[in-house]
Structures are given as structure tokens and as C-alpha cells.
Design a protein around this motif. Sequence first.
Motif, PDB file in Angstrom:
ATOM      1  N   ASN A 136       0.823  -1.209   0.000  1.00 32.10           N
ATOM      2  CA  ASN A 136       0.000   0.000   0.000  1.00 32.10           C
ATOM      3  C   ASN A 136       0.854   1.255   0.000  1.00 32.10           C
ATOM      4  OD1 ASN A 136      -2.422  -1.321  -0.099  1.00 32.10           O
ATOM      5  ND2 ASN A 136      -2.690  -1.376   2.129  1.00 32.10           N
ATOM      6  N   VAL A 139       2.426   1.705  -3.479  1.00 31.01           N
ATOM      7  CA  VAL A 139       1.458   2.242  -4.441  1.00 31.01           C
ATOM      8  C   VAL A 139       1.264   3.730  -4.187  1.00 31.01           C
ATOM      9  CG1 VAL A 139      -0.973   2.217  -5.146  1.00 31.01           C
ATOM     10  CG2 VAL A 139       0.260   0.066  -4.840  1.00 31.01           C
ATOM     11  N   ALA A 140       1.065   4.070  -2.933  1.00 30.57           N
ATOM     12  CA  ALA A 140       0.846   5.481  -2.591  1.00 30.57           C
ATOM     13  C   ALA A 140       2.045   6.313  -3.012  1.00 30.57           C
ATOM     14  CB  ALA A 140       0.587   5.617  -1.097  1.00 30.57           C
ATOM     15  N   VAL A 143       2.053   6.722  -6.777  1.00 30.11           N
ATOM     16  CA  VAL A 143       1.048   7.684  -7.239  1.00 30.11           C
ATOM     17  C   VAL A 143       1.518   9.103  -6.938  1.00 30.11           C
ATOM     18  CG1 VAL A 143      -1.326   8.484  -6.939  1.00 30.11           C
ATOM     19  CG2 VAL A 143      -0.846   6.042  -7.062  1.00 30.11           C
ATOM     20  N   ARG A 144       2.143   9.246  -5.778  1.00 33.30           N
ATOM     21  CA  ARG A 144       2.631  10.593  -5.450  1.00 33.30           C
ATOM     22  C   ARG A 144       3.747  11.024  -6.391  1.00 33.30           C
ATOM     23  NH1 ARG A 144       3.728   9.701   0.547  1.00 33.30           N
ATOM     24  NH2 ARG A 144       5.036  11.550   0.348  1.00 33.30           N
ATOM     25  N   LEU A 145       4.502  10.055  -6.909  1.00 36.90           N
ATOM     26  CA  LEU A 145       5.549  10.410  -7.878  1.00 36.90           C
ATOM     27  C   LEU A 145       4.959  11.073  -9.114  1.00 36.90           C
ATOM     28  CD1 LEU A 145       8.084   7.462  -8.044  1.00 36.90           C
ATOM     29  CD2 LEU A 145       8.384   9.732  -7.077  1.00 36.90           C
ATOM     30  N   LEU A 146       3.688  10.769  -9.396  1.00 45.31           N
ATOM     31  CA  LEU A 146       3.046  11.372 -10.568  1.00 45.31           C
ATOM     32  C   LEU A 146       2.871  12.878 -10.380  1.00 45.31           C
ATOM     33  CD1 LEU A 146       0.241   8.738 -11.176  1.00 45.31           C
ATOM     34  CD2 LEU A 146       2.341   9.018 -12.474  1.00 45.31           C
ATOM     35  N   ASP A 147       3.049  13.323  -9.163  1.00 48.43           N
ATOM     36  CA  ASP A 147       2.884  14.737  -8.878  1.00 48.43           C
ATOM     37  C   ASP A 147       1.530  15.212  -9.400  1.00 48.43           C
ATOM     38  OD1 ASP A 147       3.532  17.161  -7.848  1.00 48.43           O
ATOM     39  OD2 ASP A 147       4.634  17.837  -9.618  1.00 48.43           O
ATOM     40  N   LEU A 148       0.494  14.522  -8.909  1.00 45.64           N
ATOM     41  CA  LEU A 148      -0.862  14.686  -9.444  1.00 45.64           C
ATOM     42  C   LEU A 148      -1.374  16.102  -9.472  1.00 45.64           C
ATOM     43  CD1 LEU A 148      -2.723  11.700  -7.855  1.00 45.64           C
ATOM     44  CD2 LEU A 148      -1.981  12.034 -10.207  1.00 45.64           C
TER      45      LEU A 148
ATOM     46  N   ASP C 183       1.332  15.793   0.052  1.00 40.78           N
ATOM     47  CA  ASP C 183       2.307  14.879  -0.552  1.00 40.78           C
ATOM     48  C   ASP C 183       3.709  15.079   0.028  1.00 40.78           C
ATOM     49  OD1 ASP C 183       0.541  13.626  -2.157  1.00 40.78           O
ATOM     50  OD2 ASP C 183       1.210  14.506  -4.036  1.00 40.78           O
ATOM     51  N   LEU C 195      -0.714   9.964   0.701  1.00 40.84           N
ATOM     52  CA  LEU C 195      -1.738  10.062  -0.342  1.00 40.84           C
ATOM     53  C   LEU C 195      -3.133  10.189   0.277  1.00 40.84           C
ATOM     54  CD1 LEU C 195      -1.729   9.885  -3.433  1.00 40.84           C
ATOM     55  CD2 LEU C 195      -2.260   7.456  -3.213  1.00 40.84           C
ATOM     56  N   PRO C 217      -7.513  15.537  -9.575  1.00 44.27           N
ATOM     57  CA  PRO C 217      -6.938  15.003 -10.810  1.00 44.27           C
ATOM     58  C   PRO C 217      -7.497  13.595 -11.078  1.00 44.27           C
ATOM     59  CG  PRO C 217      -5.228  15.833  -9.343  1.00 44.27           C
ATOM     60  CD  PRO C 217      -6.486  15.857  -8.570  1.00 44.27           C
TER      61      PRO C 217
END
Lengths: 179, 379, 284
Positions: A136, A139-140, A143-148, C183, C195, C217
Motif C-alpha cells: 500500500n 502504491v501510494a 502515485v505521489r511520484l506522478l505529482d498529481l 504529498d 496520499l 486530478p
Amino acid sequence: MRTIEQYLPDHPFFAGLDPKAVAVVAACATNVSFKTGEFLFREGQSADQFFVVRRGRVALQVHGPAAGTMVVDTADAGDVVGWSWLVPPYHWLFDARAVEPTGAVSFDGACLRDKCEQDPQLGYELMKLVTHVMFNRLVAARVRLLDLYGTTKSTNPLLSPLLSETVISHPGATDAAPS
Amino acid sequence: MDDIRGMVLLLPGLQLLIDVLRESGWTVRGPTVRDGVVVHAEIESVDQLPAGVGDLQDGASYRLRERGDGAVFGYVVGPQGWKSLLFPSRELLWSGHRTGTEVDVEPADVDAPRLALLGVRSCDLHALEIHDTVLAKRAVPDAAYLSRRENTFIIAVTCSDPGGTCFCVSMGTGPVPDKDFDLTLTELVDQEGHRFLVQPGSDRGEHVLDELMTRAVGDEVLNAARTDRCAAALVGSKAAQRMGRSLDTDGLRDLLYANAEHPRWDDVASRCLACTNCTLVCPTCFCTSVEDVSDLSGTQTERWRVWDSCFTNDFSYLHGGSVRPSVRSRYRQWATHKLASWVDQFGTSGCVGCGRCITWCPAAIDITAEVGAIRSGEG
Amino acid sequence: MLRQAEGRHMLPGGAMVPRLFRLADRRQDTADTFTMMLEPTDGVPLEFIPGQFTMMSAFGIGEVPISVSSPAKVEGPLQHTVRDVGSVTHALARTQIGDVVGIRGPYGTGWDVEDGAGADVVLVAGGIGLAPLRPAMLDVLRHRQRYGRVVLLYGTRTPEDLLFTDELKRWENLGVEVLVTVDYGTPSWTGRVGLVTTLIARAGFDPRSALALVCGPEVMMRFTAMALIKRGLSPDRVRVSLERNMRCGVGLCGHCQYRELFVCLDGPVLPYARVAGLIGVREL
Ligand SMILES: Cc1cc2nc3c(=O)[nH]c(=O)nc-3n(C[C@H](O)[C@H](O)[C@H](O)COP(=O)(O)OP(=O)(O)OC[C@H]3O[C@@H](n4cnc5c(N)ncnc54)[C@H](O)[C@@H]3O)c2cc1C
Ligand code: SF4
Ligand code: SF4
């Protein structure tokens, strides 16, 4: 206050673990508490502990010359902190600092490792729990690497070096995410 | 068939029709040859029509040919549909004027000339019907389209010589005009001579035919004989046998929805230049963008609506990047929209089988072949 | 034959002609985000429902979709909270008090938060996504007794990017469970880092009946919806607000198509159940 053995089965991390197994691991555990600002551990120290947070909040932080200190994750009640005790050479890769008065159950890493070696069944069950949490967190982290939330015009100068590829591809960084 | 009024026009009768329409205030737009292509232009005289001109059409190929007869509707369709007349490629929406902090916004006047469209093919009639649904029968209709559409008189024509890229039969849109026209023509060139069976499809059409009858002085306008009607019926049924392409539409929507990740999309992407030609020639494509134009001082501003294409990278742009950066996803979007999602959105297919996108694609990409490959499971 | 239907908005330029609104006040929310308080020059307020957006024009520059961030059915200026990311939003950012901007709309579907009456309501916001959710939250708070527990889960990139911080405290005081995470934290930040989806397991709500409204997003919404469903929510009780390029707002320009959906008409707010099959397809 409940004993460790009473408390552990209610903690989300141990949910579903056989009560007998809980009793075995509880033998490696002690209650600990930290004042605001106190460190649970520091980067580079030998990692011989594993924390189950009961209350408060622990910040995992990293620092570098340009980035200064950055908090990359927090652990609250119900979370666990630290898996460097599982991976040789058993050294912490992050600082863990209590940002609030924090209570935790601390497990002796060597004791846990011993129990797992002696009882592979227990070891496997425990690894499944750890893997679940690691998964988990990984994954988190990904996803944070995507700099959403998008390229920022944030005034914080600390952010850009942390997001640059050099840091992400740093050898330590693979372990870094699910610390 | 005898209950449908019909008349037969000789070429001078067709001229009389043009004259009558012009005198009633219609600008007649019809086919003419320019730069080796059949295009639309204002028509005052039958001499401007492409007499004896046919066309050869195939993927990425369009050539005019001599037919050896005097047929004026013996070509199929040129690159232009009627789209640009009713739905111009550039249209002013409003203009604004700034004085200090105040802004005045002046909606644009709609230019809606009375247009009589001469020689509308059945596929293009269906395309007009689709545009009526897409642009006018909406919660918020395109007001300018609506006013122009109301000012349109339609003279349809049955296709006699379908082209190599036609597949209206597959799409159920041709080759015989079946509705939504004011008059429809069938051109007959046989031992009886060169003539047009003309039939009305609306009250306006009936009135024009009445007017033709009164105005005719010689034998340029005759009552249709039974043999003329039979010959005309044959034109359509023979044409239907000679489609250059076909497309199996059975379960097409579900087929395309289920194959969003089919490798064939990669294959098309390796050939497609994303030049947008297909969307420009397609008579049903309706996507637009808006552009703001202002003078240097910023006091005068205009907002224009312009045709756009789902093949451009900007089309799906969001801050940070496009939703469809790859040509693969853009071709998939276009084909899936035409043949599948259009059905969900508007109740019909968005393709009328006119074949223009095949003829005018520089890479000869053929929507019928691409979809056929997906159906047959080819990579 | 086509006829111009009575009562439709049928100016020559059609619905493409904007109304004029004057900037009455302005608030800088974060380094790159600001809220515009707008008054109609003709005095006729814009009626909208929470979740809808308008097309905002900066004259001579262009027009972009922006959600309404003010409460619905309440007197006061129309509010839009805008993040300065490109040409039009930058022009809006430079608008001075007293200047005029163009507004068309409102367009699109709303959150229909009323469907959460009698149950718990979970709002999940990522970044600027809190702005479109604000009218829904204010609606809930105006009829607080109709709802069960109300939870706001809010994630941003850094603590500095948090919007409406004063309001978050006020909402908390009104009994909303507000969980915030970022983040990347600075040492002075004592809140959560991680997250936004990690908050879902923590929040107190009954997943069997709760209504969830998610805005942020697309990737964040996807992970959030999956986490909510994993916790037990039904996919049709999870609503997301989609973002696509939009040039008209009324389904004519074609830009916002998402397979068969026109996001401007069928959305932006859609049940996750409706888009679950589309949201995972690459470059749809
Ligand atoms: C329904 C909806 C609601 C929105 N609500 C808000 C809001 O409340 N606050 C806010 O700050 N932003 C919101 N956005 C995003 C906002 O529309 C874009 O940030 C804006 O269009 C960027 O335009 P730009 O000219 O400043 O950027 P540029 O990067 O210069 O973009 C160029 C053009 O691309 C298009 N475009 C770029 N990004 C987007 C985008 N994300 N969505 C749609 N079109 C885009 C626009 O036409 C824009 O003019 C919303 C978007 C949608 C679809
Ligand atoms: S998709 Fe091609 S064949 Fe179909 S209507 Fe458009 S141009 Fe004609
Ligand atoms: S399919 Fe052909 S006409 Fe269409 S964009 Fe690609 S290359 Fe151009």
C-alpha cells in the motif's frame, strides 16, 4: 491501560493474525512513548526496531544539502513504522520524529527475526502482513511520484530538488518509499 | 409509384428550374469543375455543370474522366460536402469593444442566404439530417446553423454511377434519396435521350413544379411517362449493386467498444499522418474550436468559431498535456466516434458511407478496411 | 422542418455570447490560486447548482471552464476559484477589481448532494478540486440535520497549497470530520503526509449508505473511487467530476467527448459506475 497482548489484536496491522502468533510476537514488544520532537530513530543508526503506533503522529523525514528537511510520510494511530529491521544491513534510511506526543509498541527486531527463523509459519504470516502494508505504501508513493496536483508555483524551494530524477533514482530510494 | 407526381425535364427544363429558383430569390449552388475537381459554385446556367464528367475514386486517389455521354450528374461526390455552406469553417460569434473597464459585447449577425442546393446525393442528405440532429435539435442549438438550414431548398439527385470508395448501401443512406428534399432528380441518358425525372418531396417543391409547368413554352418540361419512372427506378437499383466498398455494421458499436486496445490501432497509427484531411472532408464531422482575435491595443476583440479536428494534439489538451497524445488514440477516437459512440449520442451512425475520407486520405487509410480488420481479428 | 423553439436562448451568436460580470473583490488563496468575487453588470444573479461550471472569458485571450465555488441559492457574489496555470487563467489572475470578465453558463451536472440525505456524506478533494466541492459542502452545512456524519478528506501537494484554510477550521467546528494530508511536508508541518486515499480507511462513515463526492486530478479520483469501493461503497454512490478540454460547454464543439459522453452535458459530475469502464482505458 491494556496490556500489549490485549491491545495488539485490535491494531489494524495485526488484524486477522492467529491469537497464538500474536502472543508469540508480543514477547518481543515493549510500550514506548515519545514527546513532541523526539526521534524514534535516526538515519544511519542500526535498525533493530519496529513500531506499531498507538496514538500521536510520527513523521518520516529525509534531509539533504539542497532539499533541507522534507517530511515524506507520516504514521498515525493504526500505522506501523520501519522495516529496515528486515533488510540487511539493518540500518535506518530515514529519521522518524514524533510530531505529537506519541505512544507506540516497539518490537525488538532481532527478537522478531529470531522467532520468524524458528517458526517459518509465523514468519510467513508476519511477512504477509508486512508485505500488505509495504504494498500500500509503495502504491501510494508511486502515485505521489506522478505529482498529481500539477507543476507547482509553490514558493517552497525545497520541493524541486526532491522531485528531480536524481533523487528518485538514488540507490536508497527504492527502499525509501515504504520505509 | 404513379401516385407520386413526376415530370420530366430536358436540359433546357433544368435551366428553367434554375431560373425559376433564382427568380424566387434562391441562390443556386451546384456542381462545377474547377482545378480538376468537382466543387460547388453558384450556378446560373446548366453550362456550368460538369457535363460528361465522371470520376475515378480510390484510396488516396481522385481523377476526373470523360464519360462519353452528356450526363451532368455522372460524377459521384467531390471533396466538399454541403457542410461548409451551412456550417462555415470560420464564423464570427461576437465582437467586443473595451472602453476603460467597460466592455460591450455585440453578437454577430447571422448571414443566412437563401440557398438552393442542386445535386445533393443521398449520402449527403443523410449527412444533413445528422447535422440537424447534432447541431440543431439540441438543448442549446447552434442558432446560426438553424437559420441557414431553414433557408435551404434541396434538389437531390439519385446516384447513377457510384464511386470506388462509396458504401452508402452498407450504411443504409443511399443511393436513392428517400426523404428530406424539396425536389429529387434522376438523370436518364438512354435511347430516349438525356432527361431528368423530377419529383417533389415538399410543398415548396410542388409549387416550384407548378411554376415550371406554367412557364414551360416548348417540350422542355413534360409529364413523366411510366417508362421514365421505370428507367429511373433502375438507375437506383443498378447503382446499389455497384458500391466500391462495403462495411459490415452488424454489432459494430459493441465491436469497437470492446476493441479499444486492438493492435490494429497501432497499425493505423504507423500510417496515419494526423493531417486532419478525413475530418475536413467528412460531411458529418462537426467539432469546432474558438479563437479570440484582438487588435494590438486590446480594445477590439472578436471571438470566432473555427472547424477543429480530433486528429490534432491540441484537441484534447488539458493543462499539462493532451488526453490523446498518440495518433493511435486519435484515429481510434475518430473511427469509434463515427461508427460507435455516435449511435449512443445521436441514435444513428455518424458515417453515411460517402467515401470521402478514403479518397482524400493521403495515406489511403480506409475506414472500412480498418474496421474490417478489427472484426476479423487481424493485427 | 426545423423551427426555432420558443423560449430557447436563441441570440444570433446563440449561447456562445457571454454575459458580463465585474470583479468586485479578489482573494489570493495560495501562491497560484485566487478566488474571484463577481457581480453581474445587469444585476441578474447567476443561478446554478453545486458542481456546475461556467465558461469564463478573459477578453481577447480566450475562454475556459471553471467551476463555481460559491454557495448556491445564497445571495452574494458569484465566486470562482482559479489556479493560474496558463494563458487564460493567467489573464484572469491579472484582472483588477472593477474589470469585466465574460461568463456563460452555468453548465453541466451537479453533485446532487441531496441524495446523501439520511446518510453519511464523504467529500474527497485533491488540490484545486476542493473549489468545486465547496458549494456542496456549504449546502450540506446549511441543512446539516438532514445528513449523518460529514467527512472531508483533502489532499494537496504541500501545506502551502491548501485552500480555504480558515474555512476548514470552521467546518471542523461545525462537526465535519476534516482529514488533511499533503504529498510533501516541511518540518514545521505537523499534519499528515501521504496520499489522500490513505485517509479513506481512517474516516468515520458508514460505507453501506454513504454518498461520496470526489474531485481532483483523474488519477487521484480513480484511486480514491477504488479505495471507497474497497471500503464498501457502491460504485453508483461514488461521484466524480471529470475534466476535459471544453470550447463551448453545450455539447456542440465536440472537445470534451469521453467515448459516448459529452463531459460538459452528461458531466462533469458522473457516478463512478458510469465511467468505471472508461477511466482505465489509456488515452480515451
Ligand atoms: C468542468 C471543469 C471545471 C473546472 N474547474 C476549474 C476550477 O474551478 N478552477 C480551476 O482553476 N480550474 C478549473 N478547471 C480547469 C481549467 O479549465 C484549466 O485550468 C484551464 O482551462 C487552463 O487554461 P489556460 O488557458 O490558463 O491554460 P493553458 O495551459 O494555456 O491552456 C490552453 C487551453 O487549453 C485548454 N485547457 C487547458 N487545460 C485545461 C483543463 N484542465 N480543462 C479544460 N481545458 C483546458 C483551454 O482551452 C485553454 O485555454 C476546470 C476544468 C473543467 C473541464
Ligand atoms: S466517415 Fe468517411 S465515409 Fe463516413 S461520412 Fe465521413 S467521410 Fe464519408
Ligand atoms: S486517416 Fe488519413 S486523412 Fe485522416 S488524419 Fe490520418 S492520414 Fe489524414
